[in-house]
Design an enzyme around this catalytic site. Structure first.
Site, short mmCIF file in Angstrom:
data_model
loop_
_atom_site.label_atom_id
_atom_site.label_comp_id
_atom_site.label_asym_id
_atom_site.label_seq_id
_atom_site.Cartn_x
_atom_site.Cartn_y
_atom_site.Cartn_z
N GLU A 140 -49.14 -45.43 -79.99
CA GLU A 140 -49.70 -45.56 -81.33
C GLU A 140 -48.83 -44.80 -82.32
O GLU A 140 -49.23 -44.56 -83.46
CB GLU A 140 -51.14 -45.07 -81.36
N CYS A 151 -55.35 -44.62 -77.11
CA CYS A 151 -54.80 -43.84 -75.98
C CYS A 151 -54.75 -44.59 -74.66
O CYS A 151 -54.41 -44.01 -73.63
CB CYS A 151 -55.58 -42.55 -75.81
N HIS A 211 -58.80 -39.75 -68.90
CA HIS A 211 -58.13 -39.52 -70.18
C HIS A 211 -58.54 -38.14 -70.67
O HIS A 211 -59.69 -37.74 -70.54
CB HIS A 211 -58.49 -40.59 -71.21
#
Lengths: 133, 350
Positions: B84, B116, B238
């Site tokens: 990103e 993400c 994550h």
């Protein structure tokens, strides 16, 4: 703004992957690439050859008055790196405190930004060197 | 089972050398940075140098993956880069990676964006293409120089780093047994076109976003393959901060020991698209034959990709030369001023 697009594109093999030349006749290797072998002249035959990505610092200098486009990076270290094949390559040394840089220090090639043509122009990438583990 | 043959055939990670502490960031904004860092579970974060961006990080990680897996770059038939923080809004990073890794032009390439989790979406695309016989080897990368608005909570965690996974058949170092995703339209974090920094929805990024998607994808995958948390040696989630992955892991029945090897955010910050993949690379650095690894990414917007992975006997010959933990230890601290210069937070720098 430097209008460097054709140059940036043309130099991608050299800058990204250290592609130089070797003469099939005398076996000498060159970087950057050459069109004619200085030893063999018309008897020589130059073909692309990837240079080793590790070498030793042959000589170095710390630049405090940066070249155009590199003013914001000062002080930066430029070094002549001698490869195991005898070829010497000029490049930046990155991620190193100055006291770690000496003649003979082992370095390896890493992939970094070289310069960007303003906010909207092309970004040139290529090799720089980092002190080897 | 995906097909019982597809797996990770090479992996590599890259963590930049520079670090800034939460304390140093706090000083600039008259905050107790140590306390803010402790509340987020992040003591310091990795900072890309002046001349690094998500493309250079992707190249370094991919070269390590190709070297560790002893893969012929000409066998790579697809490259997907998840990020990103692309250097170009329009122009693929994937082509830079392909050229810098010495791949032939006979490949498909694209950049993925899903906050993400774009890197793990790339892994799934590669799994499909390898399993269908379209390509021999696919390269999926998650790489970011994450942006955080100055004086925003994100600034304490938004970091730089990335990892690359080569997906293929034939002597994989780890088999991908199954993968499953859960995706909804949940606007918890975004960056509008031309905006410099992302915006986030504060506490909304927790329960209805991160926890809902990670736990749903994780539970559904374990149900599908018939496992429980106890069947896994390692689990990687994550890690936007140091606390969310531990909480979701514990809620799902994993213990701290299972989460230990893959939890790197407390020491390097949130590498966004790289976060769960750098965690997986850290696990592969220490995993042994037969170890079962659970991975679940999360991308705001929102979705999660979960993976059930088993390490094979080929791991010993294919470990990355420089382990993630060694890259984490090899560091140099910078001041906020240097960080602002490196990350071009000072106007007029490019």
């Amino acid at each position: 703004m430097r209008d460097a697009l054709p140059l940036v594109w043309r130099e991608i093999p050299e800058r990204y992957n250290l592609i130089g030349s070797t003469c099939e006749n005398c076996k000498q290797e060159f970087f950057p690439q050459r069109l004619i072998c200085p030893n063999c002249r018309r008897k020589g035959n130059l073909v692309p050859k990837k240079m080793p990505d590790e070498g030793k610092i042959f000589s170095f200098t710390q630049v405090h008055s940066g070249a155009k486009g590199f003013e914001n990076e000062t002080p930066y270290t430029l070094a002549i790196v001698e490869m195991p094949n005898g070829v010497r390559v000029l490049g930046h040394i990155v991620d190193a405190q100055p006291e770690k840089i000496e003649i003979g220090t082992k370095v390896k090639a890493v992939f970094r930004r070289i310069f960007a043509e303003g906010e909207e122009g092309i970004i040139a990438y290529g090799f720089k060197f980092k002190v080897a583990d | 089972m995906v097909n019982g043959k597809v797996g990770i055939v090479g992996y590599g990670a890259y963590v930049p050398r520079y670090r800034i502490t939460a304390e140093e960031i706090g000083k600039v904004w008259n905050k107790d940075g140590k306390r803010t860092g402790a509340s987020l579970g992040v003591s310091e974060k990795a900072v890309a140098a002046w001349d690094e961006d998500s493309a250079t990080i992707a190249v370094q990680a991919s070269r390590t993956a190709i070297e560790s897996g002893r893969i012929n770059p000409n066998d790579i038939g697809a490259i997907f880069i998840g990020s990103e923080s692309k250097p170009y809004a329009v122009k693929p990073t994937a082509t830079i990676v392909a050229e810098a890794c010495g791949c032939s032009g006979n490949l498909t390439a694209a950049d993925f964006e899903f906050a993400c989790k774009a890197g793990t979406a790339g892994i799934q695309a590669c799994i499909g293409m390898v399993a269908s016989g379209m390509i021999k080897v696919g390269l999926a990368v998650g790489s970011d120089t994450a942006q955080g608005r100055p004086n925003d909570a994100l600034e304490f965690t938004a970091a730089s780093g990335g990892a690359a996974m080569l997906i293929g058949e034939g002597e994989p170092l780890a088999l991908i047994n199954q993968t499953l995703s859960y995706t909804t339209d949940t606007p918890d974090f975004w960056r509008r076109q031309h905006a410099e920094f992302p915006t986030h929805a504060g506490r909304f990024t927790g329960e209805p976003a991160y926890f809902k998607h990670v736990s749903t994808a994780s539970k559904r995958l374990m149900e599908k393959v018939g496992t429980t948390a106890k069947d896994y040696t390692h689990a990687v989630f994550h890690q936007p901060n140091g606390k969310f992955p531990v909480k979701v892991g514990m809620d799902l029945g994993f213990d701290k020991k299972q989460l230990e090897a893959g939890l790197v955010t407390p020491l390097i910050g949130n590498t966004y698209s790289g976060a769960s993949m750098v965690g997986l690379a850290a696990v592969l650095d220490v995993a042994k034959e037969g170890d079962r690894i659970f991975v679940c990414s999360y991308g705001s917007g929102a979705g999660s990709d979960a993976f059930d992975i088993t390490v094979t006997k080929y791991i010993e010959g294919k470990r990355a030369k420089t382990p993630v933990r060694r890259m984490i230890e090899d560091k140099e601290y910078v001041s906020y001023a240097t960080y602002a210069k490196f990350r071009k937070k000072i106007k007029d720098l490019e």
